[in-house]
Every structure is written in C-alpha cells, then in structure tokens.
Design a protein around this motif. Structure first.
Motif, PDB file in Angstrom:
ATOM      1  N   UNK A 104       0.860  -1.182   0.000  1.00 36.05           N
ATOM      2  CA  UNK A 104       0.000   0.000   0.000  1.00 36.05           C
ATOM      3  C   UNK A 104       0.895   1.230   0.000  1.00 36.05           C
ATOM      4  N   UNK A 105       0.733   2.068  -0.999  1.00 37.49           N
ATOM      5  CA  UNK A 105       1.538   3.269  -1.112  1.00 37.49           C
ATOM      6  C   UNK A 105       0.933   4.380  -0.259  1.00 37.49           C
ATOM      7  N   UNK A 106       1.789   5.031   0.517  1.00 37.62           N
ATOM      8  CA  UNK A 106       1.381   6.192   1.306  1.00 37.62           C
ATOM      9  C   UNK A 106       2.035   7.400   0.662  1.00 37.62           C
ATOM     10  N   UNK A 107       1.214   8.311   0.108  1.00 36.19           N
ATOM     11  CA  UNK A 107       1.779   9.357  -0.726  1.00 36.19           C
ATOM     12  C   UNK A 107       0.998  10.650  -0.622  1.00 36.19           C
ATOM     13  N   UNK A 108       1.671  11.747  -0.936  1.00 33.83           N
ATOM     14  CA  UNK A 108       0.983  13.015  -1.144  1.00 33.83           C
ATOM     15  C   UNK A 108       0.292  12.948  -2.495  1.00 33.83           C
ATOM     16  N   UNK A 109      -0.604  13.904  -2.738  1.00 31.49           N
ATOM     17  CA  UNK A 109      -1.337  13.914  -4.002  1.00 31.49           C
ATOM     18  C   UNK A 109      -0.376  14.119  -5.168  1.00 31.49           C
ATOM     19  N   UNK A 110      -0.459  13.251  -6.149  1.00 31.68           N
ATOM     20  CA  UNK A 110       0.419  13.385  -7.306  1.00 31.68           C
ATOM     21  C   UNK A 110       0.274  12.214  -8.249  1.00 31.68           C
ATOM     22  N   UNK A 111       0.755  12.402  -9.471  1.00 34.00           N
ATOM     23  CA  UNK A 111       0.651  11.365 -10.498  1.00 34.00           C
ATOM     24  C   UNK A 111       1.492  10.143 -10.166  1.00 34.00           C
ATOM     25  N   UNK A 112       2.482  10.312  -9.247  1.00 39.43           N
ATOM     26  CA  UNK A 112       3.339   9.166  -8.934  1.00 39.43           C
ATOM     27  C   UNK A 112       2.580   8.021  -8.298  1.00 39.43           C
ATOM     28  N   UNK A 113       1.393   8.297  -7.753  1.00 44.74           N
ATOM     29  CA  UNK A 113       0.554   7.233  -7.203  1.00 44.74           C
ATOM     30  C   UNK A 113       0.229   6.210  -8.288  1.00 44.74           C
ATOM     31  N   UNK A 114      -0.124   6.676  -9.476  1.00 40.97           N
ATOM     32  CA  UNK A 114      -0.503   5.766 -10.555  1.00 40.97           C
ATOM     33  C   UNK A 114       0.707   5.031 -11.118  1.00 40.97           C
ATOM     34  N   UNK A 115       1.874   5.665 -11.054  1.00 37.77           N
ATOM     35  CA  UNK A 115       3.098   4.962 -11.428  1.00 37.77           C
ATOM     36  C   UNK A 115       3.359   3.819 -10.453  1.00 37.77           C
ATOM     37  N   UNK A 116       3.071   4.068  -9.179  1.00 33.20           N
ATOM     38  CA  UNK A 116       3.259   3.033  -8.155  1.00 33.20           C
ATOM     39  C   UNK A 116       2.281   1.883  -8.359  1.00 33.20           C
ATOM     40  N   UNK A 117       1.037   2.205  -8.680  1.00 28.66           N
ATOM     41  CA  UNK A 117       0.047   1.156  -8.939  1.00 28.66           C
ATOM     42  C   UNK A 117       0.434   0.348 -10.173  1.00 28.66           C
ATOM     43  N   UNK A 118       0.940   1.033 -11.183  1.00 30.49           N
ATOM     44  CA  UNK A 118       1.394   0.359 -12.397  1.00 30.49           C
ATOM     45  C   UNK A 118       2.581  -0.563 -12.102  1.00 30.49           C
ATOM     46  N   UNK A 119       3.392  -0.173 -11.108  1.00 29.75           N
ATOM     47  CA  UNK A 119       4.564  -0.976 -10.739  1.00 29.75           C
ATOM     48  C   UNK A 119       4.200  -2.158  -9.846  1.00 29.75           C
ATOM     49  N   UNK A 120       2.938  -2.232  -9.408  1.00 28.64           N
ATOM     50  CA  UNK A 120       2.508  -3.412  -8.662  1.00 28.64           C
ATOM     51  C   UNK A 120       1.881  -3.172  -7.313  1.00 28.64           C
ATOM     52  N   UNK A 121       1.802  -1.910  -6.850  1.00 27.31           N
ATOM     53  CA  UNK A 121       1.130  -1.634  -5.572  1.00 27.31           C
ATOM     54  C   UNK A 121      -0.351  -1.986  -5.679  1.00 27.31           C
ATOM     55  N   UNK A 122      -0.922  -2.464  -4.580  1.00 23.92           N
ATOM     56  CA  UNK A 122      -2.330  -2.863  -4.565  1.00 23.92           C
ATOM     57  C   UNK A 122      -3.246  -1.653  -4.433  1.00 23.92           C
ATOM     58  N   UNK A 123      -2.851  -0.687  -3.596  1.00 22.30           N
ATOM     59  CA  UNK A 123      -3.722   0.455  -3.313  1.00 22.30           C
ATOM     60  C   UNK A 123      -2.865   1.600  -2.781  1.00 22.30           C
ATOM     61  N   UNK A 124      -3.503   2.727  -2.511  1.00 19.72           N
ATOM     62  CA  UNK A 124      -2.783   3.868  -1.970  1.00 19.72           C
ATOM     63  C   UNK A 124      -3.629   4.598  -0.938  1.00 19.72           C
ATOM     64  N   UNK A 125      -2.951   5.332  -0.057  1.00 20.17           N
ATOM     65  CA  UNK A 125      -3.602   6.189   0.922  1.00 20.17           C
ATOM     66  C   UNK A 125      -2.901   7.535   0.873  1.00 20.17           C
ATOM     67  N   UNK A 126      -3.693   8.611   0.880  1.00 26.12           N
ATOM     68  CA  UNK A 126      -3.125   9.947   0.844  1.00 26.12           C
ATOM     69  C   UNK A 126      -2.627  10.352   2.227  1.00 26.12           C
TER      70      UNK A 126
END
Length: 344
Positions: free
Chosen positions: A83-105
């Motif tokens: 699960x990616x923990x991130x600030x708002x940004x397009x890098x979240x979708x790069x992380x999901x594309x790289x294999x992360x299941x989900x994200x939290x802001x």
C-alpha cells in the motif's frame, strides 16, 4: 476457540516521527501486528526477507531510492501486497502500475481528525490488501488492441464499468484496448477527490478515446469516457439531445461516494437493454445489486473472473446473485464487449 492469525505489517517511511506514529496507531488494531519498520528501501528489502510481512506500507518519496523504483525491483522477485502512502500526485498511478495494490493519501495534520481518518483508512486497506492476489496474473495487453469497424448503431448504447481495489490498473487495461469508435463509457472507480481527475488525465493520455472527470451535465457520447469524481455520485440521464450525467454529492452508498450501484441503477432505468455493465476487481459488494438491475432490464453484463481479480469481492457477489451473464478473465473483456457491439 480458534484465534485467527494477525496480519503482519512492515512500515517503510523515511520520517522517524511518521514511522513511529504509524507503527503505534496501526498496531492498536487487534487484527494487525506491526512486525517492523524501515527508513529506506535497502533496509526494507532486508526486513522483508527477515520478517516475511503479509503487507507493506511504502512511502513514495524517500532517499537513496524512491518507492516506485523500489517496487519495480521488488515485485518481480518478491511479490507481496504493498500500500503506497503518498501526497497527491501522479506518482501514485506509477506506483500502482509498478505493482502496488492500493494507496492512501498522507493526512493533512492541520485538519481536525485528519490523522485519525487517515489511520482508519489505512487499517481498512491493510486488511483488504492482505487478501489480494499479487503478481499471479500477467497478460500482454498491447496485443489486445481492437481495430474499429462497428456493425451496430452505438449512438444510443452505454457502457458502464465499476471497480474498487485493483481497479485502476484493470480499467486502464480495458480502456486502452478499445478503438476510438466506442459508445459512451461511464466509470466509477472508488477513489478520493483530486485523484479521479489525475486518473482521468492518465487514461486520456494513454488511449484512443476522450477521457475526462465527469462534471454535472456532461454529454455522454460515442468516443467519450466519463470518470465519476471523488465524493460525487454519477447518474445517467436522458434529455431531448441524448444522454448526459447528473453529478451530485450525497451520502455514501455501500460505504462509497461515488458508488457503482448508484451508476448501475441509473443506467438500468435510463438505457435498459441499450447498455453493457462490467464489474471488475474490488472488495465488498458495491455494484452487485445495480448490475442485477441492469441485467433484469435487458442489459448485457460481464464480470471479471477470480483468477484475474486482485480482490475477488464485487465480481464474486455479482456472480453469486445472478447479475453476471458472462464471467471472463480481464484480458478477454475488451474483445467480448466489442463482439457484443459487433465491433471487429
């Protein structure tokens, strides 16, 4: 009495304060055990091999190696739910594309209750991620692109798609396989505000269709994809000039706003047998009753199968209640839709 095993979690973040806060607060949940923390990807790699966590929470912006680069190295060798923990940004979708299941802001600590809401959301997503399948289903979607030559009048057709956990990549793979000549497409992906616009922009830059975050009154027309905005329910309506969407804030339905059921129910009532409904990967049951309503009104309905779903929740419930006319692996869904529309 049998006691279920706790979910083992590794927390990766370069901030000592944030790391310790997450470990303390997440560890308060009876179903979770924080087995360790790491301040950078190199330490995280060693801790993963040593502690064998069930789920990893991962900061994106870190020294030595960013979270996305780490994911790209980790997932092929040691796939596990992240699960990616991130600030708002397009890098979240790069992380999901790289294999992360989900994200939290990351929380806005200036807002009252911001940290508590963040921790509660993270705990829920850790529990969902612990059930997710990771790295077990890969297909070459570039070869799946469909050449357009429709044999049906698609001007009055509607394609409605709903998804949750794992859905950002599933929808991406479906939409990017489509030709330009498609009926109007409506999408509900469980996602917070701002990210829905970023996601729509990502799709728009990657496929042959026009994709935008839906606004109240937007026309639904061939070649256009509308993504429901975070915190706004999206409903299909029909006026003298054709289909359009109504977007409005409201109470959560099945725990979500936007809700897949809200969209599907409106499509069932407005488009009836001139619609296709697709339910993709996700936890819970949102969309199942709406998809059943669509099928009863004559729509063609498709559900993603268990093997290709990151989380076989929403598609499973839909299938079990008889809402799904055809269940398919993700890579076969775009062609099935086009076959139904007589697009070759």
């Amino acid at each position: 009495m049998k006691v279920s095993r706790k979910i083992k979690v590794l927390i990766v973040d370069d901030s000592l304060l944030f790391r310790e806060t997450l470990a303390r607060e997440v560890g308060k949940d009876f179903g979770i055990e924080v087995v360790g923390t790491a301040e950078d990807p190199f330490m995280a790699r060693d801790k993963i091999l040593e502690l064998k966590p069930d789920v990893v929470t991962l900061d994106v912006e870190m020294p030595k190696m960013d979270g996305i680069a780490f994911l790209k190295k980790l997932m092929p060798q040691y796939p596990l739910p992240v699960i990616v923990v991130s600030s708002i940004g397009k890098n979240v979708f790069e992380a999901l594309d790289a294999g992360a299941v989900d994200f939290v802001t990351k929380p806005d600590v200036s807002k009252q209750g911001g940290m508590n809401s963040f921790i509660n959301e993270l705990i829920v997503k850790i529990k969902i991620a612990s059930t997710a399948k990771v790295g077990s289903y890969k297909k070459d979607y570039e070869a799946a692109r469909i050449v357009s030559e429709h044999g049906t009048d698609i001007s009055n057709m509607i394609l409605a798609i709903g998804a949750s956990t794992g859905g950002t990549e599933a929808i991406y793979k479906v939409i990017t396989a489509f030709p330009r000549d498609m009926p109007g497409i409506l999408i509900v992906q469980h996602m917070p505000p701002v990210f829905t616009r970023l996601y729509a922009d990502r799709l728009n830059n990657s496929c042959k269709l026009e994709v935008k975050e839906a606004q109240d009154g937007d026309l639904v027309k061939p070649g256009r994809v509308l993504v429901a905005a975070g915190d706004f329910h999206m409903r299909l309506a029909k006026g003298p000039t054709g289909y359009y969407v109504k977007c409005a804030q409201g109470e959560k339905v099945n725990g979500h706003c936007p809700s897949v059921d809200v969209l599907f129910d409106s499509v069932a009532e407005v488009a009836k047998d001139k619609a296709i409904g697709v339910i993709l990967t996700g936890m819970g049951a949102d969309g199942a009753k709406g998809l059943l309503n669509m099928r009863k009104k004559g729509a063609y309905t498709i559900g993603q199968d268990e093997k290709s779903s990151t989380v076989y929740g929403m598609p499973m419930v839909s299938y079990n209640i008889g809402a799904v006319a055809k269940q398919l692996p993700l890579d076969r869904i775009p062609q099935e839709i086009c076959n139904h529309l007589s697009i070759k």
